[in-house]
Design an enzyme around this catalytic site. Structure first.
Site, PDB file in Angstrom:
ATOM      1  N   THR A  35       8.091  -7.167  -4.864  1.00  7.78           N
ATOM      2  CA  THR A  35       9.524  -7.432  -4.713  1.00  7.78           C
ATOM      3  C   THR A  35      10.032  -8.315  -5.853  1.00  7.78           C
ATOM      4  OG1 THR A  35       9.492  -7.171  -2.320  1.00  7.78           O
ATOM      5  CG2 THR A  35      11.255  -8.517  -3.226  1.00  7.78           C
ATOM      6  N   LYS A  79      -2.707   1.155   2.599  1.00  7.20           N
ATOM      7  CA  LYS A  79      -3.705   0.074   2.578  1.00  7.20           C
ATOM      8  C   LYS A  79      -4.459   0.054   3.904  1.00  7.20           C
ATOM      9  CE  LYS A  79      -2.736  -3.599   0.168  1.00  7.20           C
ATOM     10  NZ  LYS A  79      -1.892  -4.759  -0.170  1.00  7.20           N
ATOM     11  N   THR A 128      -1.903  -5.192  -6.539  1.00 10.21           N
ATOM     12  CA  THR A 128      -2.581  -3.967  -6.981  1.00 10.21           C
ATOM     13  C   THR A 128      -1.590  -2.794  -6.990  1.00 10.21           C
ATOM     14  OG1 THR A 128      -3.204  -3.503  -4.702  1.00 10.21           O
ATOM     15  CG2 THR A 128      -4.786  -4.726  -6.037  1.00 10.21           C
ATOM     16  N   SER A 129      -0.317  -3.072  -6.737  1.00 10.11           N
ATOM     17  CA  SER A 129       0.675  -1.993  -6.657  1.00 10.11           C
ATOM     18  C   SER A 129       1.482  -1.904  -7.954  1.00 10.11           C
ATOM     19  CB  SER A 129       1.634  -2.284  -5.498  1.00 10.11           C
ATOM     20  OG  SER A 129       2.519  -3.326  -5.872  1.00 10.11           O
ATOM     21  N   GLY A 167       0.811  -1.209   0.000  1.00  5.87           N
ATOM     22  CA  GLY A 167       0.000   0.000   0.000  1.00  5.87           C
ATOM     23  C   GLY A 167       0.845   1.261   0.000  1.00  5.87           C
ATOM     24  N   ASP A 213      -8.235  -6.612  -2.502  1.00  9.44           N
ATOM     25  CA  ASP A 213      -7.134  -7.158  -1.729  1.00  9.44           C
ATOM     26  C   ASP A 213      -7.657  -7.369  -0.316  1.00  9.44           C
ATOM     27  OD1 ASP A 213      -4.687  -8.103  -1.124  1.00  9.44           O
ATOM     28  OD2 ASP A 213      -3.580  -6.302  -1.679  1.00  9.44           O
ATOM     29  N   SER A 272      -2.911 -15.651   2.192  1.00 13.04           N
ATOM     30  CA  SER A 272      -1.953 -15.604   1.090  1.00 13.04           C
ATOM     31  C   SER A 272      -0.532 -15.442   1.637  1.00 13.04           C
ATOM     32  CB  SER A 272      -2.313 -14.425   0.187  1.00 13.04           C
ATOM     33  OG  SER A 272      -1.251 -14.093  -0.650  1.00 13.04           O
ATOM     34  N   SER A 302       6.007 -12.251  -4.043  1.00 10.85           N
ATOM     35  CA  SER A 302       5.034 -12.290  -5.138  1.00 10.85           C
ATOM     36  C   SER A 302       5.284 -11.095  -6.044  1.00 10.85           C
ATOM     37  CB  SER A 302       3.623 -12.208  -4.571  1.00 10.85           C
ATOM     38  OG  SER A 302       3.455 -10.961  -3.940  1.00 10.85           O
ATOM     39  N   ARG A 303       4.639 -11.150  -7.192  1.00 12.84           N
ATOM     40  CA  ARG A 303       4.655  -9.981  -8.068  1.00 12.84           C
ATOM     41  C   ARG A 303       3.588  -9.028  -7.540  1.00 12.84           C
ATOM     42  NH1 ARG A 303       7.836 -11.106 -12.252  1.00 12.84           N
ATOM     43  NH2 ARG A 303       8.165 -13.284 -12.861  1.00 12.84           N
TER      44      ARG A 303
END
Lengths: 522, 522
Positions: A226, A311, A221-222, A191, A279, A287, A217-218
């Site tokens: 990383t 977020k 929503t950003s 966020g 999200d 997750s 993870s890819r």
């Protein structure tokens, strides 16, 4: 049910062969497998298929469910069925393979989804069946969308979140670290654009002796996850053997979790979450924790930034989320420490995979300069991991982290990890760089993280690694018409124009308050 | 936003033309428009499009949003874009038309959907914007699925339902009946297979002088809607002018509402509701009332069947729904009377469009025979409409209804309506008819309406009009191995086998309790 059907068919003389010859349609339908059949195909007629029917395709021991598109006679010849890329891939078939085409079996776990849609609580069994069916690709996109939509907010209670976490772990692969009783991890719930502490923290704590097999993870929503950022620096698509090797060799890794199927269901859910820009709390916790557990972690620090446009917006909310994380973690035997941090503005200056990677390198190489906020945040989180590991005070752990970073040990360690993963890439620059100046004079009093992230996404991030932006201002800065606010990075003029259109319509991204002096002059 | 983009483009020398030549892909993607573009298409590259991107297609004054599928070079030549049937249709283009391709504009009402996803209440303005965007086809299927999933159950309060009803009315066409201060309508909320009273009620009350311009929907989650049943008897796809003519001529009509866009948004919602097998309370009320109001109705009777396996399971639930219907109706200035009826078993004997039409004709022609339940239900609902109209007692109104039906006036009136709509069709018979016998001896004590409906749907109903089944038993009947329970009607062996597989796995559709005598014999 399929077997019964076959049996029956054999008994029925007038039944027609259900095998069709595969044609590669050359169509990429993303993650939803699509099959193309002639309107007058004998199977369409015999089985009563119509456009958007869900059908079952089988080849040897493998079978998948696909959505049907009916095509005109001219598109396909008789006795053939067209498949989209993902359908060919999941079914492991090549053109001219003969596949069996039938009604999709009734997906019984959908009745559990309906239960939840109507507000009832899900049992562990419900959740297990739903997650198994999703990871076996038995759900259509709208079915996944329905499930996700009724699980967000606080619609999942702690039992359901624990169930979801365990179900996600069980349907994926798991990493084991023989000889290590304690395995560490960190995570930021996100966020906050540019908050790319992970590569720094992993380098610092592993240089300090902690085992931290980090899979990321890819972006969901950003503008960058990383994994997206690390991919611009090195290879992140490692298989389980590679990860084991890199971690044994260096005590850490910075790999993309999606490549190793640690939580296959999660990867499918995330795709629809991204499309719906959802999200949810429950999925978020499941997750995150499912991946930590699958990676073999026993201890993890979770960064929860709080800010009006982060977020998580309030401390109260953050504490609620923190206790949920800790409780669910405990129920799944992983020790969680949540750290609530400042989420009022972006961290560092770069937003987007490559620009964030630049900031990470600067901090590692001891030239933090105007990136002190990123540096301090990384030290703070590393310190929490150290104190979680050895019970030392946060102060002492902070000193230790700073010694490792400033002494260059973190940079050496980062290079060891990156070299083990395939070597360090040179960072490219965006083709189009547009400098945007302030429209008024005064003090920068607020930055809308969400709109800024949206701006970077419209510029093409994360799918275009060089796309995004570089901030030139921080809260409290005095700005005027000749002060650049940010540089927009794009690879195409279309995206540049689209992003700038959006920016010009969002006067609210930067709040600039005129100095009292300005008014009294009038 | 599009205009701005164009403007900007013109200023940018290196920008490439955004017009592509249309190719008919010959693919039926049902209701979701799909566009196919080469992976290396200059616009894909310039705009950063990827598989499943939402893109905007414009031709002359018209523009639509489509989902992108990326195709291999061999599939399309440079400078072309492939469109699916529905995309060609909605954009009103033919092959070789030059269309403008751009990023889809940001659909701002989606933030209101997210609000609801996270449990917040929707304002009238939120709802209006959502419904407008849906009826303008700006939502993808997963976005509609998300909206529907968070509006079911009792997640919409009365204000939201009133707002939804008005929004649905406002985005569609409306019928007006000059010279008529009172216009009548009836509706059954469904859940009861075979409950096809509408054609009977419409014939009876219009023969009795009430104006009842009836538009019906097709099946949502049932094996047949009134529109499906009537379509097997006559033309139901009438335009507004036809409806006006038929009603002026006969005082009634039995048309398909979907054809006249009375509630375009509702038709789009229903498609996804069907795919998800959802049928939420809020949408149910808004869907029903919006169509009544759009049809110009001022008074309506609503049939709410209650039974363990009906849509409404308890009297309490039915009363709650009834008061919601009445209150929302009042807020939208339509007078509603709800009638709670027995929903313990199917009504009539036929299930599926054609088989239900047979029952309707038998009752109209005075040969009700074993269809007394259907006959009495039709008389009961007609009586409520008469008493709603002229304040007479239900008893007197029941006599009046019976006179009209038994005297043949209803049959004459039905024929007048059908002739005005295009004449009476002969009812075909299903190609495959399979008689299923009871597996045990005893008394039939329960019928599972939902599973029975599912069985008829698996047989091919409603899309195959002749598909479905004919019941041979009623609750309380004594059955034994040589007593036929039902005849399954299908047009294909695939559907027959699939439906029978399902039936054999659902031992619970018919509950047969052995007589006490049977036991004492042992």
């Amino acid at each position: 049910m399929r077997i019964d059907q076959r049996k029956n068919r054999i008994e029925i003389p007038d039944s027609s062969p259900d095998y069709l010859s595969v044609v590669d349609m050359g169509i990429n339908t993303h993650q939803e497998p699509v099959a193309y059949m002639r309107r007058d195909c004998h199977i369409c007629l015999a089985e009563g298929f119509a456009a958007s029917s869900r059908i079952s395709l089988s080849y040897k021991e493998r079978s998948i469910i696909a959505t049907l598109n009916v095509v005109d006679e001219r598109v396909l010849s008789h006795g053939t069925i067209g498949l989209s890329h993902i359908a060919l891939q999941r079914l492991h078939v090549t053109p001219n393979s003969k596949i069996l085409v039938e009604h999709a079996p009734v997906v019984t776990s959908l009745s559990a989804v309906r239960k939840k849609v109507f507000g009832q609580k899900l049992s562990d069994d419900d959740i297990t069946r739903i997650i198994e069916d999703i990871s076996d690709h038995r759900y259509s996109d709208i079915e996944i969308a329905s499930f996700l939509s009724v699980c967000v907010g606080s619609r999942l209670d702690i039992d359901e979140i624990v169930g979801l976490t365990k179900a996600m772990v069980n349907c994926g692969k798991r990493l084991h670290w023989p000889g290590h009783t304690r395995v560490f991890d960190k995570h930021c719930i996100g966020g906050l654009p540019g908050n790319r502490t992970t590569p720094l923290v992993v380098s610092i704590v592993s240089a300090g002796g902690l085992l931290i097999p980090k899979t990321s993870s890819r972006a969901i929503t950003s503008p960058a996850g990383t994994a997206d950022t690390m991919e611009s620096l090195t290879t992140v698509t490692l298989n389980l053997a590679d990860i084991q090797r890199v971690v044994v060799e260096t005590g850490a890794c910075l790999a993309w979790g999606g490549a190793v199927n640690l939580s296959p269901a999660d990867d499918l859910l995330i795709r629809i979450e991204r499309a719906l820009d959802l999200d949810g709390e429950g999925q978020l916790i499941a997750s995150v924790l499912s991946k930590k557990i699958a990676a073999g972690s026993t201890h993890a620090v979770i960064d929860i930034p709080v800010g009006d446009t982060a977020k998580v917006r309030t401390h109260k909310e953050a504490e609620r989320l923190a206790s949920l994380f800790t409780d669910v973690g405990a129920a799944c035997s992983i020790q969680i420490r949540c750290v609530i941090t400042d989420g009022s503005q972006p961290v560092g200056r770069g937003i987007g995979p490559v620009e964030e990677a630049r900031d990470v390198l600067s901090v590692l190489q001891g030239s933090a300069g105007d990136l002190q906020d990123l540096r301090e945040r990384a030290l703070f989180l590393s310190a929490h991991l150290f104190s979680l590991a050895n019970g030392e005070s946060l102060e002492r752990s902070l000193e230790k982290s700073a010694e490792i970073l400033d002494g260059g040990k973190a940079w050496q360690q980062f290079q060891r990890i990156v070299n083990a993963q395939g070597g360090l890439k040179n960072l490219p620059s965006a083709k189009y760089q547009h400098i945007e100046y302030a429209q008024s004079e005064g003090t920068l009093t607020a930055i809308d993280n969400r709109q800024l992230a949206r701006l970077a996404k419209l510029a093409g991030a994360p799918s275009t690694h060089t796309a995004g932006l570089r901030l030139h201002v921080r809260l409290g800065d005095t700005v005027s018409n000749d002060v650049p606010l940010f540089t927009l990075m794009t690879e195409s003029t279309g995206e540049r124009d689209y992003a700038l259109d959006f920016y010009r319509q969002q006067s609210s991204i930067f709040t600039i308050e005129p100095k009292c002096g300005d008014n009294s002059d009038e």
